[in-house]
Design an enzyme around this catalytic site. Sequence first.
Site, PDB file in Angstrom:
ATOM      1  N   CYS A  20      43.690  23.840  35.125  1.00 56.34           N
ATOM      2  CA  CYS A  20      44.288  24.581  33.988  1.00 56.34           C
ATOM      3  C   CYS A  20      43.648  25.991  33.980  1.00 56.34           C
ATOM      4  O   CYS A  20      43.996  26.549  32.919  1.00 56.34           O
ATOM      5  CB  CYS A  20      44.042  23.746  32.696  1.00 56.34           C
ATOM      6  SG  CYS A  20      44.802  22.227  32.690  1.00 56.34           S
ATOM      7  N   HIS A  46      59.057  31.038  25.693  1.00 58.87           N
ATOM      8  CA  HIS A  46      58.930  31.692  26.920  1.00 58.87           C
ATOM      9  C   HIS A  46      57.905  32.994  26.512  1.00 58.87           C
ATOM     10  O   HIS A  46      58.046  34.083  27.096  1.00 58.87           O
ATOM     11  CB  HIS A  46      60.524  32.296  27.280  1.00 58.87           C
ATOM     12  CG  HIS A  46      61.409  31.119  27.613  1.00 58.87           C
ATOM     13  ND1 HIS A  46      61.971  30.060  26.986  1.00 58.87           N
ATOM     14  CD2 HIS A  46      61.348  31.005  29.134  1.00 58.87           C
ATOM     15  CE1 HIS A  46      62.392  29.342  27.815  1.00 58.87           C
ATOM     16  NE2 HIS A  46      62.170  29.667  28.874  1.00 58.87           N
ATOM     17  N   GLU A 104      52.030  18.584  25.617  1.00 57.04           N
ATOM     18  CA  GLU A 104      52.076  19.430  26.921  1.00 57.04           C
ATOM     19  C   GLU A 104      52.935  18.932  27.821  1.00 57.04           C
ATOM     20  O   GLU A 104      53.710  19.626  28.748  1.00 57.04           O
ATOM     21  CB  GLU A 104      50.748  19.881  27.380  1.00 57.04           C
ATOM     22  CG  GLU A 104      50.127  20.939  26.514  1.00 57.04           C
ATOM     23  CD  GLU A 104      48.545  21.375  27.056  1.00 57.04           C
ATOM     24  OE1 GLU A 104      48.236  22.531  26.655  1.00 57.04           O
ATOM     25  OE2 GLU A 104      48.339  20.625  27.886  1.00 57.04           O
TER      26      GLU A 104
END
Length: 118
Positions: free
Chosen positions: A25, A69, A108
């Site tokens: 991550c 985005h 997520e």
Amino acid sequence: MFRITKEFHFSASHQLTSLPPDHQCARLHGHNYIVEVELSAEELNGHGFVRDYHDLAPLKRYIDENFDHRHLNDVLGHEQVTAECLAKHFYEWCKARLPETSAVRVSETPKTWAECRP
């Protein structure tokens, strides 16, 4: 107590730079996020609703215009853009506009969720 929920989806990138460099991550990566907003009321309004789902349209616009985005570190202006942080952010945004907001969950991945329920 009555509860309703509605889901919103967006795709975005983030990077958790405070993690060790070998942590996956810590690298730039992205997710297909799910935001689930929960509204609660002890009584229904005159139309038999906790809140009309249409009243959540501003949240969809907010997500589409500011998060979809995008690179979330830039959007939120810090480096700890975790699912927990996003849940808190969306909870506070919703609570300020929809007082019936009782929780926000953020996913997520299909198997992970973080929740803000003060």
